[in-house]
Design an enzyme around this catalytic site. Structure first.
Site, PDB file in Angstrom:
ATOM      1  N   ALA A   1      29.786  58.202  70.077  1.00 46.72           N
ATOM      2  CA  ALA A   1      31.151  57.816  70.429  1.00 46.72           C
ATOM      3  C   ALA A   1      31.565  56.573  69.652  1.00 46.72           C
ATOM      4  O   ALA A   1      32.700  56.466  69.184  1.00 46.72           O
ATOM      5  CB  ALA A   1      31.249  57.568  71.933  1.00 46.72           C
ATOM      6  N   TYR A   2      30.646  55.636  69.510  1.00 46.53           N
ATOM      7  CA  TYR A   2      30.949  54.405  68.793  1.00 46.53           C
ATOM      8  C   TYR A   2      31.313  54.690  67.343  1.00 46.53           C
ATOM      9  O   TYR A   2      32.224  54.074  66.777  1.00 46.53           O
ATOM     10  CB  TYR A   2      29.746  53.463  68.858  1.00 46.53           C
ATOM     11  N   ARG A   3      30.618  55.648  66.742  1.00 47.34           N
ATOM     12  CA  ARG A   3      30.842  55.946  65.317  1.00 47.34           C
ATOM     13  C   ARG A   3      31.988  56.920  65.096  1.00 47.34           C
ATOM     14  O   ARG A   3      32.360  57.192  63.952  1.00 47.34           O
ATOM     15  CB  ARG A   3      29.556  56.491  64.707  1.00 47.34           C
TER      16      ARG A   3
END
Length: 412
Positions: free
Chosen positions: A315-317
């Protein structure tokens, strides 16, 4: 003073005929949280040995005056060891029963300076022929490099714990912490595989969870209780593994030094990872799914690994995933100098959450953290050691988990 001064100081005062007490200054020791009886707390069992005249209950708050030199800050003054004994002298149920060093003259002393909160401090008491203290020399570590140098000598010193040594004591005093967890394992209770090969930190943490499930207890208290338990388990296994080698003796000095270094490095590794591993267990117990709701030890950017990302590295990337729904959490047992290490973790997340067990910070340092967008997370039982003016701006672990539940769809 240069770092070599601390090295020379340790060489002079870590010596026969000198009693040592090593601790981290809490907000109750310094002037950070406005306590009226400001001054370093030193355990009774230690001070009573070296100042035996204060060990009495027929007189209220007996004292002993002596000269104390804070060599790290070139400060010498007359101070007192005092036994606050109202609980025993007057029989007050809510009275005091503790020993402290006081009369430092306010914040001008490095030992009372609010900015010293969290600092590793070494108290060295030269003794006379009768084993009584004749004075005291103190070193208050001024930066992370000095703390690392001291811990190379003493091993890791965690908030709320003490390393104490006296010449007539065979070895160190038992590691002191308020409220024993009673998780010490007898030799017969230690798995044979743990004696053959020292268990990993994760294995010891799992054993602590087994002995202290505490599922009905709030996560803040559960975390601290288990940390106490895990420390006892670690030391009991350490004793089972190392005592046979010690009793067998060493054929040369190099073998002895090598064994001692192994013990020291193992203690450092445990101290560095313990809080992180306990936090992972709490997250799982609170129904956060690893890999879906949080990720442990992910890579946010090349060369950057926060302890926890929420909800995940993927999700962060994902540039389409809203940055407002991302969180990161760093775990550091102490944060006085080390909090700056988290500023550059997880570039997409502007506010860095930092869970610490440090017993207080100064208002000035807290405001510096806030300006750097570091949000402090502190277990609720430790909150009273922080200045009252900033407590409402500090998150507890439970409130941090509540924040996560609002951000993660489907979370408990």
């Amino acid at each position: 003073m240069a770092l070599s001064d601390l090295t020379d100081w340790l060489g002079e005062f870590c010596a026969p005929g000198i009693a040592l007490c090593v601790k981290r200054l809490s907000g109750n020791d310094t002037l950070a949280n406005g306590t009226h009886q400001a001054g370093p707390y030193i355990p009774k069992e230690f001070l009573f040995r070296i100042f035996p005249t204060i060990n009495r209950t027929d007189e209220k708050n007996p004292v002993y005056w002596f000269e104390l030199a804070v060599d790290s800050h070139l400060d010498v003054r007359k101070v007192r060891a005092v036994y606050y004994n109202s609980k025993r002298f007057e029989g007050k149920a809510n009275g005091r029963d503790e020993t402290r060093l006081t009369n430092f003259g306010g914040g001008a002393s490095a030992l009372l300076d609010a900015e010293s909160t969290g600092a590793l401090s070494i108290f060295a008491f030269p003794l006379n022929d009768n084993g009584a203290a004749i004075g005291c020399h103190v070193w208050v570590c001024r930066n992370e490099v000095e703390e690392d140098t001291a811990e190379e000598r003493f091993g890791p010193v965690e908030p709320g714990r003490f390393i104490m040594w006296s010449p007539e004591q065979p070895g160190l005093f038992p590691p002191f912490a308020a409220g024993p967890a009673k998780c010490w394992l007898d030799p017969g209770d230690i798995p044979p595989t743990w004696v053959a090969k020292f268990p990993t930190g994760a294995e010891i943490v799992r054993k602590a969870v087994e002995l202290r499930a505490e599922h009905g207890m709030p996560p803040d208290k559960r975390l601290l209780r288990r940390r106490e338990c895990e420390f006892e388990i670690f030391r009991s296994v350490e004793a089972a593994v190392e005592f046979p080698a010690i009793h067998a003796g060493f054929t040369n000095l190099d073998d002895f030094i090598s064994r001692a270094q192994t013990v020291l490095q193992r203690r450092k590794a445990r101290s560095g990872r313990s809080l992180e591993l306990h936090t992972r267990e709490i997250l799982i117990e609170e129904q956060f799914r690893e890999g879906t709701d949080f990720q442990h030890g992910p890579q946010s950017e090349p060369g950057k690994r926060p302890d926890f990302l929420f909800p995940s590295q993927a999700a962060y990337r994902d540039p389409t995933f809203p940055a407002a729904r991302l969180r990161m959490l760093a775990t550091k047992t102490t944060c006085r100098d080390r909090w700056r290490q988290v500023i550059n973790e997880a570039d997409r997340i502007p506010v860095k959450h930092l869970l610490t067990l440090q017993e207080g910070v100064s208002e000035a340092q807290f405001h510096e953290m806030t300006q750097a967008k570091v949000q402090l997370v502190v277990p609720e039982p430790l909150m009273a050691k922080y200045p009252a003016s900033i407590r409402t701006d500090i998150m507890t672990l439970e409130s941090f988990l509540g924040d996560l539940r609002l951000l993660v769809p489907g979370a408990p």
